[in-house]
Design a protein around this motif. Sequence first.
Motif, PDB file in Angstrom:
ATOM      1  N   VAL A 142      32.613  37.787  40.010  1.00 26.75           N
ATOM      2  CA  VAL A 142      33.788  38.767  39.394  1.00 26.75           C
ATOM      3  C   VAL A 142      33.546  38.846  38.024  1.00 26.75           C
ATOM      4  N   VAL A 143      33.590  39.990  37.383  1.00 25.19           N
ATOM      5  CA  VAL A 143      33.733  40.619  36.161  1.00 25.19           C
ATOM      6  C   VAL A 143      35.025  41.228  35.640  1.00 25.19           C
ATOM      7  N   PRO A 144      35.280  41.269  34.510  1.00 29.07           N
ATOM      8  CA  PRO A 144      36.421  41.716  33.984  1.00 29.07           C
ATOM      9  C   PRO A 144      36.210  43.312  33.825  1.00 29.07           C
ATOM     10  N   ASP A 145      35.166  43.946  33.619  1.00 31.14           N
ATOM     11  CA  ASP A 145      34.774  45.249  33.354  1.00 31.14           C
ATOM     12  C   ASP A 145      33.472  45.657  33.946  1.00 31.14           C
ATOM     13  N   ILE A 146      33.658  46.300  35.282  1.00 34.19           N
ATOM     14  CA  ILE A 146      32.672  46.528  36.190  1.00 34.19           C
ATOM     15  C   ILE A 146      31.427  47.738  35.490  1.00 34.19           C
ATOM     16  N   GLY A 184      32.016  55.616  43.135  1.00 32.26           N
ATOM     17  CA  GLY A 184      33.158  55.755  42.113  1.00 32.26           C
ATOM     18  C   GLY A 184      33.971  54.329  42.068  1.00 32.26           C
ATOM     19  N   PRO A 185      34.787  54.307  41.043  1.00 28.22           N
ATOM     20  CA  PRO A 185      35.528  53.099  40.873  1.00 28.22           C
ATOM     21  C   PRO A 185      36.919  53.234  41.797  1.00 28.22           C
ATOM     22  N   GLY A 186      37.360  52.159  42.208  1.00 31.46           N
ATOM     23  CA  GLY A 186      38.388  52.115  43.271  1.00 31.46           C
ATOM     24  C   GLY A 186      39.756  51.424  42.252  1.00 31.46           C
ATOM     25  N   GLY A 187      40.724  51.094  43.180  1.00 38.51           N
ATOM     26  CA  GLY A 187      41.971  50.493  42.738  1.00 38.51           C
ATOM     27  C   GLY A 187      41.584  49.026  42.141  1.00 38.51           C
ATOM     28  N   ARG A 188      42.903  48.211  41.903  1.00 45.40           N
ATOM     29  CA  ARG A 188      42.700  46.767  41.506  1.00 45.40           C
ATOM     30  C   ARG A 188      41.751  46.067  42.729  1.00 45.40           C
ATOM     31  N   TRP A 189      40.869  45.534  42.119  1.00 43.69           N
ATOM     32  CA  TRP A 189      39.947  44.549  42.927  1.00 43.69           C
ATOM     33  C   TRP A 189      38.945  45.381  43.851  1.00 43.69           C
ATOM     34  N   ASN A 190      38.990  46.726  43.822  1.00 42.47           N
ATOM     35  CA  ASN A 190      38.235  47.316  44.514  1.00 42.47           C
ATOM     36  C   ASN A 190      36.974  48.290  43.755  1.00 42.47           C
ATOM     37  N   SER A 191      36.206  47.773  42.879  1.00 39.62           N
ATOM     38  CA  SER A 191      35.087  48.391  42.456  1.00 39.62           C
ATOM     39  C   SER A 191      34.047  47.208  42.351  1.00 39.62           C
ATOM     40  N   PHE A 192      32.749  47.624  42.774  1.00 39.91           N
ATOM     41  CA  PHE A 192      31.679  46.969  42.948  1.00 39.91           C
ATOM     42  C   PHE A 192      30.467  47.436  42.673  1.00 39.91           C
ATOM     43  N   VAL A 193      29.380  46.675  42.295  1.00 44.14           N
ATOM     44  CA  VAL A 193      28.072  46.977  41.937  1.00 44.14           C
ATOM     45  C   VAL A 193      27.180  46.039  42.867  1.00 44.14           C
ATOM     46  N   VAL A 219      26.477  40.754  44.635  1.00 41.76           N
ATOM     47  CA  VAL A 219      27.777  41.966  44.399  1.00 41.76           C
ATOM     48  C   VAL A 219      28.439  41.520  43.252  1.00 41.76           C
ATOM     49  N   LEU A 220      28.794  42.456  42.357  1.00 41.26           N
ATOM     50  CA  LEU A 220      29.595  42.376  41.219  1.00 41.26           C
ATOM     51  C   LEU A 220      31.103  42.928  41.592  1.00 41.26           C
ATOM     52  N   GLN A 221      32.177  42.121  41.358  1.00 35.56           N
ATOM     53  CA  GLN A 221      33.494  42.685  41.687  1.00 35.56           C
ATOM     54  C   GLN A 221      34.297  42.640  40.427  1.00 35.56           C
ATOM     55  N   GLU A 222      34.843  43.941  40.126  1.00 33.82           N
ATOM     56  CA  GLU A 222      35.819  43.872  38.938  1.00 33.82           C
ATOM     57  C   GLU A 222      37.174  43.219  39.428  1.00 33.82           C
ATOM     58  N   ARG A 223      37.356  42.286  38.253  1.00 32.94           N
ATOM     59  CA  ARG A 223      38.717  41.533  38.585  1.00 32.94           C
ATOM     60  C   ARG A 223      39.492  41.693  37.172  1.00 32.94           C
ATOM     61  N   ALA A 224      40.384  42.229  37.081  1.00 35.51           N
ATOM     62  CA  ALA A 224      41.200  42.337  35.560  1.00 35.51           C
ATOM     63  C   ALA A 224      41.300  41.084  34.573  1.00 35.51           C
ATOM     64  N   GLU A 225      41.172  41.088  33.683  1.00 35.04           N
ATOM     65  CA  GLU A 225      41.406  40.014  32.739  1.00 35.04           C
ATOM     66  C   GLU A 225      42.769  39.238  33.227  1.00 35.04           C
ATOM     67  N   GLY A 226      42.935  37.819  33.064  1.00 36.85           N
ATOM     68  CA  GLY A 226      43.858  37.336  33.250  1.00 36.85           C
ATOM     69  C   GLY A 226      44.388  37.090  34.871  1.00 36.85           C
ATOM     70  N   GLU A 227      43.650  37.736  35.796  1.00 39.86           N
ATOM     71  CA  GLU A 227      44.024  37.610  37.200  1.00 39.86           C
ATOM     72  C   GLU A 227      43.268  36.542  37.818  1.00 39.86           C
TER      73      GLU A 227
END
Length: 134
Positions: free
Chosen positions: A74-78, A106-115, A126-134
Amino acid sequence: MEWKLEVVPIPVTDVERAKKFYSEQVGFSVDLDSQVSEDVRLVQLTPPGSACSIHLNTGIAGPPPGTVRGLQIVVPDIEAARAELVERQVEVSPVRHYEGSDLVDGPGGRWNSFVFFDDPDGNGWVLQERAEGE
């Protein structure tokens, strides 16, 4: 009682090539590189900020190289993470997200963006975006 995942073995054909890929291209820190015997070499690397490491080796039985899939970080900025990998010449997918069971660009909503990317042996990450602090 705490249970902490410490190390995940990654099967590779060439430890030196894999070490260079993970350390120089992906940006993992090399924690250990030990030639235990003529036939056994251990290399442990850790992603930045992670408490869990990966383990590359030769001379120890395990699954065939290229068979590990779906390793997730998980990363804070995909977009920034993807740009960093592209800059280091790692072949990565575009940012993608799930619409139902379909994976679309394309990017998705919260927890739904992957590389997605593979190491030189075909082990899949798989990289998955997780917002900072979550």
